[in-house]
Each structure stands twice: as structure tokens, then as C-alpha cells.
Design an enzyme around this catalytic site. Structure first.
Site, mmCIF file in Angstrom:
data_model
loop_
_atom_site.group_PDB
_atom_site.id
_atom_site.type_symbol
_atom_site.label_atom_id
_atom_site.label_comp_id
_atom_site.label_asym_id
_atom_site.label_seq_id
_atom_site.Cartn_x
_atom_site.Cartn_y
_atom_site.Cartn_z
ATOM 1 N N THR A 120 0.853 -1.195 0.000
ATOM 2 C CA THR A 120 0.000 0.000 0.000
ATOM 3 C C THR A 120 0.888 1.243 0.000
ATOM 4 O O THR A 120 1.693 1.433 0.919
ATOM 5 C CB THR A 120 -0.897 -0.005 1.256
ATOM 6 O OG1 THR A 120 -1.640 -1.229 1.260
ATOM 7 C CG2 THR A 120 -1.847 1.174 1.263
ATOM 8 N N GLU A 148 -3.540 -4.667 -2.717
ATOM 9 C CA GLU A 148 -4.043 -5.929 -2.168
ATOM 10 C C GLU A 148 -5.106 -5.637 -1.105
ATOM 11 O O GLU A 148 -4.935 -4.754 -0.286
ATOM 12 C CB GLU A 148 -2.875 -6.719 -1.562
ATOM 13 C CG GLU A 148 -3.250 -8.059 -1.002
ATOM 14 C CD GLU A 148 -4.043 -8.913 -1.996
ATOM 15 O OE1 GLU A 148 -3.537 -9.195 -3.084
ATOM 16 O OE2 GLU A 148 -5.182 -9.285 -1.665
ATOM 17 N N LEU A 150 -6.612 -8.336 0.778
ATOM 18 C CA LEU A 150 -6.829 -9.488 1.668
ATOM 19 C C LEU A 150 -6.790 -9.057 3.125
ATOM 20 O O LEU A 150 -6.181 -8.036 3.471
ATOM 21 C CB LEU A 150 -5.819 -10.600 1.387
ATOM 22 C CG LEU A 150 -4.314 -10.360 1.546
ATOM 23 C CD1 LEU A 150 -3.890 -10.296 3.003
ATOM 24 C CD2 LEU A 150 -3.544 -11.453 0.835
ATOM 25 N N ARG A 151 -7.465 -9.843 3.958
ATOM 26 C CA ARG A 151 -7.486 -9.565 5.402
ATOM 27 C C ARG A 151 -6.768 -10.673 6.140
ATOM 28 O O ARG A 151 -6.955 -11.857 5.812
ATOM 29 C CB ARG A 151 -8.944 -9.508 5.906
ATOM 30 C CG ARG A 151 -9.770 -8.427 5.309
ATOM 31 C CD ARG A 151 -11.249 -8.728 5.450
ATOM 32 N NE ARG A 151 -11.614 -9.936 4.715
ATOM 33 C CZ ARG A 151 -12.818 -10.494 4.745
ATOM 34 N NH1 ARG A 151 -13.753 -9.996 5.501
ATOM 35 N NH2 ARG A 151 -13.077 -11.588 4.042
ATOM 36 N N PHE A 246 -18.451 -4.428 9.513
ATOM 37 C CA PHE A 246 -17.711 -3.321 10.134
ATOM 38 C C PHE A 246 -18.616 -2.419 10.958
ATOM 39 O O PHE A 246 -18.334 -1.245 11.129
ATOM 40 C CB PHE A 246 -16.907 -2.534 9.080
ATOM 41 C CG PHE A 246 -15.748 -3.337 8.561
ATOM 42 C CD1 PHE A 246 -14.482 -3.164 9.097
ATOM 43 C CD2 PHE A 246 -15.930 -4.303 7.593
ATOM 44 C CE1 PHE A 246 -13.419 -3.938 8.663
ATOM 45 C CE2 PHE A 246 -14.892 -5.085 7.148
ATOM 46 C CZ PHE A 246 -13.619 -4.898 7.682
ATOM 47 N N LEU A 247 -19.705 -2.987 11.442
ATOM 48 C CA LEU A 247 -20.593 -2.226 12.328
ATOM 49 C C LEU A 247 -20.601 -2.849 13.724
ATOM 50 O O LEU A 247 -21.606 -2.807 14.410
ATOM 51 C CB LEU A 247 -22.016 -2.186 11.756
ATOM 52 C CG LEU A 247 -22.276 -1.236 10.582
ATOM 53 C CD1 LEU A 247 -23.764 -1.179 10.257
ATOM 54 C CD2 LEU A 247 -21.764 0.178 10.867
ATOM 55 N N ALA A 249 -19.482 -2.532 17.357
ATOM 56 C CA ALA A 249 -18.900 -1.569 18.305
ATOM 57 C C ALA A 249 -17.904 -2.281 19.200
ATOM 58 O O ALA A 249 -18.024 -3.476 19.462
ATOM 59 C CB ALA A 249 -20.014 -0.952 19.142
ATOM 60 N N CYS A 257 -2.842 -2.247 9.114
ATOM 61 C CA CYS A 257 -3.336 -1.480 7.953
ATOM 62 C C CYS A 257 -4.167 -0.249 8.322
ATOM 63 O O CYS A 257 -3.780 0.872 7.983
ATOM 64 C CB CYS A 257 -4.128 -2.392 7.030
ATOM 65 S SG CYS A 257 -3.067 -3.566 6.170
#
Ligand code: NAD
Length: 432
Positions: A120, A148, A150-151, A246-247, A249, A257
Site C-alpha cells: 500500500t 491488495e 486481503l485480510r 464493520f458495524l 462496536a 493497515c
């Protein structure tokens, strides 16, 4: 194709192993002697689900090699750069690993090659690198941006099932050649110029970080008005325009990253005379979320200096042994400053964490051992094994007030309360 991958980190090693499985001849170059020795010895230097099998198969059939020498990539048609781009303390991205790798290629290249940037890098960097460095090579080196997505934790799966493959470049033939490399992957290939491809990666990570900070803000507000973030986030996420991912908490994002990419994009904005205020707020909210955990513990335990706190989960998320920018480590340091005694356990990340944690932190051999004699438990990573604990046994091991701070809203609140422990989540009423 003959492919070289420079950097055997999470991105480089997954790329190298998966490309070798797709039938390519791959050499992966790693400068860290320790990592290289492990790889050459047939061992992985980190954990990633599903990688060991692909790695072993590639090494076994002789299509995956490792070397410390950049010279080993001189015969490759495609050279992928997957070295680290960490943040400097001021938020600027440290690009020295890239300069180090690319200058060696430029010095030694003897026939035309594709240089593919998987690391990145800030928007504008690729064009700069082309003008300043690649143009000095004695043979044509064609530069392509190929960020890229990927996670960690699902990197192998993400390699084979990405939502899209982004390629930035201005030479059609080169772009088509790189697209062919991904021919066995069923995903749309989106092509654009180099700078735009670089921006896609930063914009995507900044947006995901924004979702996390946004839901954390709503969670904090839920606590003040007596609402429960769990049904709120679930119902909000059911709106297809928003989406439920991604919600969740919690203690905020970490890892190698999101923190560096949000700060990096903020730095790029500032350098271009633009105040990206939304992004600044995302970063601030994320930093604050870690401090809120400390404030909650202080609020519920009273004085902290004579207390023992168990921290379960040190990896920045479940499924990985990566502890880079992990919220757990920051919170542990904040607690140590207050004189708290800390006991920790993580199913995968103990070895990595022990390198960073001060010696006074007690590293337990398991979850139950970590809980012994603790006044409070902080769950900092949502590992599945923490959700299924025997809460009666936990109660026996802990000391009053037996506070359970669920930093990831992943525990069975009602069961915990039923067993006589005090439960506190993030954005949840005291007794859900
Ligand atoms: P990492 O730090 O885990 O691995 C980088 C590796 O490159 C290290 O092992 C380092 O020793 C090696 N290296 C550095 N310079 C070298 C050289 N000249 N020759 C040979 N080896 C060299 O990094 P990572 O997490 O794999 O990330 C790599 C890049 O991909 C970064 O830019 C990152 O932002 C980006 N990225 C990471 C992820 C992720 O989940 N980790 C996801 C998408 C993109």
C-alpha cells in the site's frame, strides 16, 4: 509465468504460495534472516488459516522457492513488491523498504520486467517512483499498481475470492498480462491509472475505518441514552445501502493497515493543502475508544493501583497472531501506568506479544489460568473460545467485584450476569 515476490509477510507469502498453487514458478525473496531460515526449513513464520497446506505443497512440488537475494528475481517476468510500508510517528508512510527493494532491481535488471506494487503506497507514489528510479534501469521496467485487499485471518480465502482485482497502469499489454495472472480467480478486474489504483486502497480502508468509528460513536451515545447498540447496529446494517459489516462496536480498529492507512491518507491530504476533517475525527474516535475502556474499569473498580486485571485476547482481531497496533496492548500499557497488575492470554499471539509486553505482565498458559485472582476481566479480542467460557468456574476464580468488560460485545451477557458476575459491554445497558 516465472514470478518473484519480494517480502514474505502476510501479503507476500500468501501471494507467493497461492500463485505457486495456480501453476506459476515462484521465488519469494525475504531479507529477514530469521524468517528466511524458517521458510527454507519448511515452517511458516506466522499463522494464517489454510496457508500451511498450500505452502507445503508448493515447496514439495518445487514451484515455490525462497531466497535472500534480489538477484534471484532477475529471471522473473513479473516482480511483485510486497514489503512493509509502516507509518512514521508523524503519520507519514515510511517507504524505505520499497526504495530498498526497487533500487536493487533497477541496478540488476537485465531484461524487461513487470514491476507490480502490492504494497500500500500513497497516491502519487508510483508515478514518482517511475520517474525517479525505474527510468534509470538499463532495460524497460513497466510499473503497475495492484493494491491488495486481503485480510489477515482469512487471507487465503480472500486471495481466491476477492470482491475485485484493481490494476493501475498506462500500458494495455502489461495490464492484460497481469490480469492473466489472475485468470483462475473469478472476480471483476477493474483497470485505471496508477494514482487512482493507489487511491482505491486508501479510500477503501478509510471508509471501513469510518464505519467502525461511526458505530463506536453511536455505541457511546447508546450508553448515555440507555439504548443497546447490538439491535441498533443489526437493524442499521440490514439496510442494504449500509451493510452490516464493520458495524461491530468495541475497542476500535487496530492491525497493520487501518491505523497506518488512515494516518497516511490524512498526511497526504495535509500535504496537498486539504483538511480531511472526517478522517481526522475517525482517527481521534478510534484512539479515544481505547481510553474509554480504561475509564470504564476505573469507574467500576474505583482505585486501580491495587487491582489485578485479566486481559483475554492480544491479537488485533481473531484468527491471527498479529499484534501490530492491537488495542489490547495500548490498554495494557495504560493500566500498567495506573499500577494495575496484568495477567494475559491469547490463543495464538502469546509469542509475539511477549516480545513487546513489559516483564511484569503475567503470561498465562490458558484462559482459566489467566483469570485466577483477578478483579476484572477485559476481553479485547473476540476469539470464539472466550465466548464459550464456563462462567460458574470463572466466578470461582475471580475476586470481587468480578467485573467482565466485554470490549468486543462477543460474550453472553445474560449468562454472565446470571452467574453473579458484573457485565459491561460497549454501547450496552448495564443489564441487557
Ligand atoms: P510485513 O511487514 O508482514 O512483511 C513485509 C516483509 O517484507 C517483511 O518480512 C520484511 O522483512 C520484508 N522485506 C522488506 N524489505 C525487503 C527487501 N528489500 N527484500 C526482501 N524482503 C524485504 O507486511 P505485510 O503485512 O505483508 O504488508 C505488506 C504490504 O501490504 C504493506 O504495504 C501493507 O500495507 C499492505 N497490505 C497488508 C495487508 C495485511 O493484512 N497485512 C493487507 C493488504 C495490504
Amino acid at each position: 509465468m516465472r514470478i518473484a515476490v519480494i517480502g514474505a509477510g502476510y501479503v507476500g507469502l500468501v501471494a507467493a504460495a497461492c500463485l505457486s498453487r495456480s501453476g506459476h514458478e515462484v521465488v519469494c525473496i525475504e531479507k529477514d534472516e530469521g524468517k528466511l531460515a524458517e521458510l527454507q526449513d519448511g515452517r511458516l513464520p506466522f499463522y494464517e488459516a489454510g496457508l500451511a497446506e498450500i505452502f507445503t505443497a508448493g515447496v514439495g512440488k518445487g514451484s515455490l522457492h525462497f531466497s535472500s537475494e534480489v538477484a534471484a528475481c532477475l529471471d522473473a517476468e513479473v516482480v511483485m513488491i510486497a514489503v512493509g510500508t509502516p507509518a512514521r510517528p508523524d503519520g507519514r508512510i515510511d517507504l524505505s523498504q520499497i526504495y530498498g527493494a526497487v533500487s536493487r532491481i533497477v541496478e540488476q535488471a537485465r531484461f524487461p520486467q513487470l514491476i507490480v506494487m502490492k504494497s500500500t503506497v500513497p497516491p502519487g507514489f508510483g508515478e514518482n517512483l517511475k520517474a525517479r528510479l525505474l527510468s534509470r534501469a538499463g532495460v524497460p521496467l513497466t510499473y503497475l499498481a495492484n493494491p491488495e485487499f486481503l485480510r489477515e485471518g482469512s487471507a487465503v480465502r480472500d486471495w481466491y475470492y476477492p470482491d475485485r482485482i484493481v490494476i493501475g497502469g498506462d500500458q494495455e499489454l502489461a495490464v492484460a498480462k497481469l490480469a492473466r495472472l489472475y485468470a483462475d480467480i473469478d472476480a471483476p478486474v477493474v483497470t485505471m491509472d496508477v494514482g487512482s489504483a493507489e487511491m482505491v486502497k486508501y479510500a477503501a480502508n478509510a471508509f471501513l475505518a469510518t464505519k467502525i468509528s461511526f458505530i463506536n460513536e453511536i455505541a457511546n451515545l447508546c450508553e448515555l441514552v440507555g439504548a443497546d447498540i447490538l439491535p441498533v447496529a443489526r437493524a442499521v446494517g440490514m439496510d442494504r445501502r449500509i451493510g452490516g459489516e464493520f458495524l461491530q462496536a468495541g475497542l476500535g480498529y487496530g492491525g497493520s493497515c487501518f491505523p497506518k492507512d488512515t494516518c497516511g491518507l490524512d498526511f497526504v491530504s495535509t500535504c496537498n493543502g486539504y483538511a480531511f476533517n472526517l478522517l481526522k475525527a475517525v482517527i481521534e474516535v478510534n484512539n479515544r475508544q481505547r481510553v474509554l475502556a480504561l475509564r470504564k474499569l476505573r469507574g467500576m473498580l474505583g482505585t486501580l493501583h491495587d487491582k489485578t486485571v485479566c486481559v483475554l485476547g492480544l491479537a488485533f482481531k481473531p484468527g491471527t497472531d498479529d499484534i501490530r497496533e492491537s488495542p489490547a496492548l495500548d490498554i495494557i500499557n495504560l493500566l500498567l501506568d495506573e499500577g494495575v497488575k496484568i495477567r494475559v492470554y491469547d490463543p495464538l499471539a502469546m509469542k509475539n506479544a511477549q516480545r513487546l509486553l513489559p516483564p511484569e505482565v503475567y503470561s498465562a498458559s490458558g484462559t482459566m489460568a489467566a483469570l485466577e485472582g483477578c478483579h476484572a476481566l477485559l476481553v479485547a479480542t473476540a476469539w470464539p473460545e472466550f465466548t464459550g467460557l464456563d462462567w460458574t468456574a470463572v466466578k470461582e476464580l475471580m475476586r470481587p467485584p468480578r467485573l467482565v468488560l466485554d470490549g468486543r460485545n462477543c460474550l453472553p451477557a445474560e449468562e454472565i450476569i446470571k452467574n453473579g458476575l458484573v457485565y459491561q459491554g460497549v454501547g450496552r445497558p448495564a443489564k441487557p
